[in-house]
Scaffold this motif. Structure first.
Motif, mmCIF file in Angstrom:
data_model
loop_
_atom_site.group_PDB
_atom_site.id
_atom_site.type_symbol
_atom_site.label_atom_id
_atom_site.label_comp_id
_atom_site.label_asym_id
_atom_site.label_seq_id
_atom_site.Cartn_x
_atom_site.Cartn_y
_atom_site.Cartn_z
ATOM 1 N N VAL A 68 0.728 -1.184 -0.041
ATOM 2 C CA VAL A 68 -0.120 -0.150 0.115
ATOM 3 C C VAL A 68 1.058 1.200 0.012
ATOM 4 O O VAL A 68 1.502 1.661 0.812
ATOM 5 N N THR A 69 0.932 1.833 -1.283
ATOM 6 C CA THR A 69 1.585 3.394 -0.846
ATOM 7 C C THR A 69 0.627 4.521 -0.393
ATOM 8 O O THR A 69 -0.277 4.373 -0.468
ATOM 9 N N GLY A 70 1.586 5.335 0.220
ATOM 10 C CA GLY A 70 0.693 6.278 0.785
ATOM 11 C C GLY A 70 -0.051 5.844 2.094
ATOM 12 O O GLY A 70 -1.065 6.345 2.411
ATOM 13 N N ALA A 71 0.601 4.738 2.656
ATOM 14 C CA ALA A 71 0.080 4.020 3.906
ATOM 15 C C ALA A 71 -0.071 5.210 5.057
ATOM 16 O O ALA A 71 -0.730 4.696 6.143
ATOM 17 N N THR A 72 0.598 6.239 5.092
ATOM 18 C CA THR A 72 0.659 7.361 6.095
ATOM 19 C C THR A 72 -0.595 8.187 6.014
ATOM 20 O O THR A 72 -0.905 8.915 6.756
ATOM 21 N N GLY A 73 -1.164 8.237 4.674
ATOM 22 C CA GLY A 73 -2.364 9.214 4.647
ATOM 23 C C GLY A 73 -3.733 8.781 5.209
ATOM 24 O O GLY A 73 -3.831 7.516 5.450
ATOM 25 N N THR A 85 3.953 1.840 2.524
ATOM 26 C CA THR A 85 5.094 2.796 2.150
ATOM 27 C C THR A 85 4.596 4.235 2.783
ATOM 28 O O THR A 85 3.495 4.622 2.493
ATOM 29 N N GLY A 86 5.593 4.954 3.193
ATOM 30 C CA GLY A 86 5.093 6.544 3.320
ATOM 31 C C GLY A 86 6.594 7.203 2.999
ATOM 32 O O GLY A 86 7.677 6.582 2.637
ATOM 33 N N ARG A 115 5.984 11.127 6.343
ATOM 34 C CA ARG A 115 5.478 10.586 7.662
ATOM 35 C C ARG A 115 5.619 9.224 7.845
ATOM 36 O O ARG A 115 4.872 8.820 8.539
ATOM 37 N N ALA A 116 6.865 8.671 7.281
ATOM 38 C CA ALA A 116 6.946 7.204 7.576
ATOM 39 C C ALA A 116 7.258 6.935 8.952
ATOM 40 O O ALA A 116 8.106 7.454 9.689
ATOM 41 N N ARG A 117 6.638 5.915 9.331
ATOM 42 C CA ARG A 117 6.676 5.336 11.065
ATOM 43 C C ARG A 117 7.468 4.224 10.732
ATOM 44 O O ARG A 117 7.697 3.466 9.849
ATOM 45 N N PRO A 118 7.848 3.732 12.252
ATOM 46 C CA PRO A 118 8.824 2.474 12.336
ATOM 47 C C PRO A 118 7.836 1.224 11.648
ATOM 48 O O PRO A 118 8.635 0.253 11.068
ATOM 49 N N ALA A 135 -0.777 10.225 -3.364
ATOM 50 C CA ALA A 135 -0.699 11.369 -4.213
ATOM 51 C C ALA A 135 -0.948 12.840 -3.577
ATOM 52 O O ALA A 135 -1.198 12.663 -2.290
ATOM 53 N N GLU A 136 -0.712 13.742 -4.550
ATOM 54 C CA GLU A 136 -0.859 15.182 -3.900
ATOM 55 C C GLU A 136 -2.383 15.243 -4.165
ATOM 56 O O GLU A 136 -3.043 15.623 -5.290
ATOM 57 N N ARG A 137 -3.364 15.520 -3.234
ATOM 58 C CA ARG A 137 -4.819 15.317 -3.521
ATOM 59 C C ARG A 137 -5.388 16.873 -3.288
ATOM 60 O O ARG A 137 -6.636 16.744 -3.682
#
Length: 323
Positions: free
Chosen positions: A22-27, A47-48, A51-54, A84-86
């Motif tokens: 899942v891309t943008g999983a921090t969004g 992935t992030g 804002r990527a977290r551990p 994405a830039e939404r």
């Protein structure tokens, strides 16, 4: 697998055989999609970047080598591309960066996705809003750069990965980390102002859609595609409750038993907006429904309570508001 941190899965004895990236999983949407798969017997890697977290993999989607390494290392059966830039006004101001993420990253991802079922999250803003509702075969005509960038992203995805699926969705809301994450929940601050009147758009029609519902649709599509590789092309999913932003704000107030008399409907388009929005880009969603892949939308009031509940800090209010 060396080099990857999969979060909680690494300590579990049972490892699901189905893997999803899942891309943008921090969004806003990505978090819901990641959670939906992870909670339903999928091995999920999110992935992030900023804002990527551990528990997520930090991956710059503009770096082709990084994208290739993530896919080859994890070997997913499914990719859900949420990153994405939404924000339409941000796209207008920072066009090059937005186009890189919304278009060029799609091409890089799709080139590496051979043999993998790829779901690309797109938008109702690919339509001009002049003749709704819009089916999957209707001709797009985006009014702003955001819509144009997402349409170009669709084309890159389908050009490089013909077996992919494009899922167009409208304005989204869900369990936010801050109310500004969604154009729906951002209205919470205006609802709470109470004493001071404020004007809110009462022209453009919207169909606010809960991220948890979209996530369930993504999982339904993924699980079907593993059984039926012919699932591909463009799909639409949307909630069915039609509201202007003014009506959304009033519905939020009603859901939390708060006053709405200070909210003033604005029936003329404001001047100075950076990006033009479609008047009514309602999506016609029968393709998913006919395939049995759709889900019944969560009622708005139920979903908005779940989304904004953490922002209520008054214990007495929590105990009495729904008594």
């Amino acid at each position: 697998m060396p080099g990857f941190n999969y979060g909680d899965d690494q300590d579990e004895v049972y490892t699901p055989y189905r893997r999803v990236l899942v891309t943008g999983a921090t969004g806003l949407l990505g978090r819901a999609v990641y959670k939906e798969f992870k909670n339903n017997d999928w091995d999920a890697l999110g992935t992030g970047y900023n804002r990527a977290r551990p528990c997520f993999l930090k991956c710059n989607l503009l770096d082709e080598d990084a994208v290739r390494g993530a896919i080859q290392g994890f070997q997913p059966h499914v990719i859900v591309h949420c990153a994405a830039e939404r924000r339409p006004d941000v796209v207008e101001r920072h066009t090059e960066a937005a186009m890189n993420l919304n278009v060029h990253a799609c091409a890089s991802l799709a080139k590496e996705a051979a043999g993998i079922f790829l779901i690309y999250i797109s938008t109702d803003y690919v339509f001009d809003g002049r003749n709704p509702p819009y089916g999957e075969n209707d001709a797009p005509n985006p009014l702003n750069l955001y819509g144009k960038s997402k349409l170009e992203g669709e084309r890159e995805i389908l050009r490089h990965c013909p077996g992919a699926a494009v899922l167009r969705v409208p304005i989204l809301f869900g369990e936010v980390e801050k109310v500004e994450e969604s154009a729906v929940t951002v209205l919470w601050d205006r609802v709470q102002e109470g004493a001071e009147s404020c004007t809110i758009d009462h022209c453009q029609q919207r169909f606010p859609t809960y991220t948890n519902d979209v996530a369930r649709v993504c999982r339904n599509m993924a699980e079907r595609a593993l059984q039926d590789p012919s699932l591909r092309g463009i799909f639409h999913y949307s909630a069915k409750e039609q509201m202007t932003k003014y009506e959304i704000a009033c519905a939020i107030a009603d859901a939390f038993n708060l006053p709405s008399s200070h909210l003033i409907p604005m029936t003329e388009q404001p001047a100075g907006a950076a990006a033009q929005r479609p008047q009514n880009a309602q999506l016609e969603c029968s393709r998913l429904e006919l395939l049995g892949l759709s889900v019944e939308p969560t009622p708005f009031k139920t979903a908005i309570r779940d989304s904004l509940w953490p922002f209520q800090h008054d214990k007495h209010w929590r105990q009495t508001v729904f008594h």
